[in-house]
Design a protein around this motif. Structure first.
Motif, short mmCIF file in Angstrom:
data_model
loop_
_atom_site.label_atom_id
_atom_site.label_comp_id
_atom_site.label_asym_id
_atom_site.label_seq_id
_atom_site.Cartn_x
_atom_site.Cartn_y
_atom_site.Cartn_z
N UNK A 60 0.86 -1.18 0.00
CA UNK A 60 0.00 0.00 0.00
C UNK A 60 0.90 1.23 0.00
N UNK A 61 0.40 2.37 -0.46
CA UNK A 61 1.24 3.58 -0.45
C UNK A 61 1.60 4.01 0.96
N UNK A 86 0.48 9.91 -7.36
CA UNK A 86 1.14 10.30 -6.11
C UNK A 86 2.49 9.60 -6.08
N UNK A 87 3.57 10.35 -5.94
CA UNK A 87 4.91 9.79 -5.95
C UNK A 87 5.40 9.55 -4.52
N UNK A 88 5.77 8.32 -4.25
CA UNK A 88 6.36 7.95 -2.96
C UNK A 88 7.87 7.83 -3.15
N UNK A 89 8.60 8.79 -2.63
CA UNK A 89 10.06 8.80 -2.78
C UNK A 89 10.69 7.82 -1.81
N UNK A 90 11.76 7.16 -2.27
CA UNK A 90 12.54 6.26 -1.43
C UNK A 90 14.02 6.57 -1.64
N UNK A 91 14.86 5.92 -0.86
CA UNK A 91 16.31 6.13 -1.01
C UNK A 91 16.83 5.57 -2.32
N UNK A 92 16.11 4.59 -2.91
CA UNK A 92 16.57 3.96 -4.14
C UNK A 92 15.79 4.42 -5.38
N UNK A 119 1.90 5.99 -7.48
CA UNK A 119 0.61 5.35 -7.25
C UNK A 119 -0.48 6.14 -7.94
N UNK A 120 -1.31 5.46 -8.73
CA UNK A 120 -2.45 6.12 -9.37
C UNK A 120 -3.59 6.26 -8.36
N UNK A 121 -4.23 7.40 -8.36
CA UNK A 121 -5.32 7.66 -7.43
C UNK A 121 -6.60 7.04 -7.98
N UNK A 122 -7.16 6.02 -7.31
CA UNK A 122 -8.40 5.41 -7.80
C UNK A 122 -9.57 6.39 -7.69
N UNK A 129 -4.61 2.19 -3.70
CA UNK A 129 -4.16 1.24 -4.73
C UNK A 129 -3.26 0.17 -4.16
N UNK A 130 -3.19 -0.96 -4.87
CA UNK A 130 -2.35 -2.07 -4.45
C UNK A 130 -1.14 -2.27 -5.36
N UNK A 131 -1.20 -1.77 -6.58
CA UNK A 131 -0.11 -1.92 -7.54
C UNK A 131 0.32 -0.55 -8.05
N UNK A 132 1.62 -0.23 -7.97
CA UNK A 132 2.07 1.07 -8.49
C UNK A 132 1.84 1.18 -9.99
N UNK A 133 1.57 2.38 -10.44
CA UNK A 133 1.44 2.63 -11.87
C UNK A 133 2.81 2.74 -12.52
N UNK A 134 3.82 3.06 -11.73
CA UNK A 134 5.18 3.20 -12.25
C UNK A 134 6.15 3.02 -11.09
N UNK A 135 7.30 2.42 -11.37
CA UNK A 135 8.38 2.30 -10.39
C UNK A 135 9.65 2.79 -11.05
#
Length: 261
Positions: free
Chosen positions: A15-16, A51-57, A62-65, A71-77
């Protein structure tokens, strides 16, 4: 797959903003207000509020339903190049910036201009007569008047291309589903290394980032077709699982040593 792999996959990125209560609702509201669209950069040219979830890598987008659920699956990684310096990290910030507002040239036309382009054009129309009245040669004023809007319109696209060289991103469902599992393991490795000064944990996080990059690069090079490179992907995932298992065992040893001490 091992028990560690199953547990970590459930703990991270299913989840986001896992573990950050209320963050998704806050970011979702902001995204709906600013309208961060994925248009043309996604494989199916979908128009999605992201919605972009930033990480160290890297990041998860995540697409807003439309029904208000999570959402359960990211639209892009996206995966940042391993060992990134300041420039690649700035490139990620540029790529994840707010989308440019565009103005349609005609009601029935798909052609449009950036709002900033029209603003610069208006400014140059006002500034050009003033510059001429101050004695600045026409040969300088007119080229500047024409070039300023053109640079404003096309320079961001050139910067996007250069910034894209520092990341590998995928947006197909199968590719994102695979990278989502690896991302969960990498996030665990990063967390384990952050809470310890042990070299083997830091090294595991470094190797994990390289594995994640190799997987994203492989999918990017093969048009995100997971079936075509399934053997290589399985090998990379097995390596990541071993790294996570070793990190979990090291953490258990550290805790046991601390408890006995």
């Amino acid at each position: 797959m091992t028990r560690t792999h199953t547990t970590l996959s459930a703990a991270h990125h299913q989840r986001p903003f896992t573990g950050e209560a209320g963050r998704w609702e806050k970011e979702r509201t902001r995204a709906l207000r600013t309208g961060h669209l994925c248009e043309g950069t996604c494989s199916a040219a979908r128009r999605l509020v992201l919605v972009h979830e930033r990480t160290s890598w890297g990041w998860l987008a995540w697409a807003v339903p439309g029904d208000g659920t999570s959402p359960e699956l990211p639209a892009q990684i996206g995966v940042l190049v391993p060992g990134a310096t300041r420039t690649p990290r700035l490139a990620v910030r540029w790529l994840l910036r707010r989308p440019a507002h565009r103005i349609a040239l005609a009601p029935a036309s798909r052609a449009s201009l950036r709002f900033s382009t029209t603003a610069v054009a208006a400014i140059t129309l006002v500034a050009a007569p003033y510059a001429l009245s101050r004695g600045i040669p026409v040969g300088l004023v007119m080229p500047a008047m024409l070039l300023a809007p053109l640079l404003t319109e096309h320079a961001p696209d050139r910067l996007d291309d250069r910034a894209g060289g520092h990341v590998r991103s995928v947006d197909g469902n199968a590719a994102c589903c695979y990278l989502q599992r690896l991302a969960a393991l990498q996030t665990y490795l990063v967390g384990a290394a952050a809470g310890s000064d042990r070299y083997e944990l830091r090294r595991s996080a470094e190797i994990g980032h390289n594995v994640l990059w190799d997987a994203a690069d492989l999918l990017h090079a093969h048009a995100q077709d997971t079936r075509e490179v399934s053997a290589q992907l399985i090998g990379l995932e097995r390596l990541m699982v071993r790294l996570a298992d070793q990190a979990a065992q090291a953490l258990e040893h550290i805790r046991a040593t601390a408890a006995s001490g």
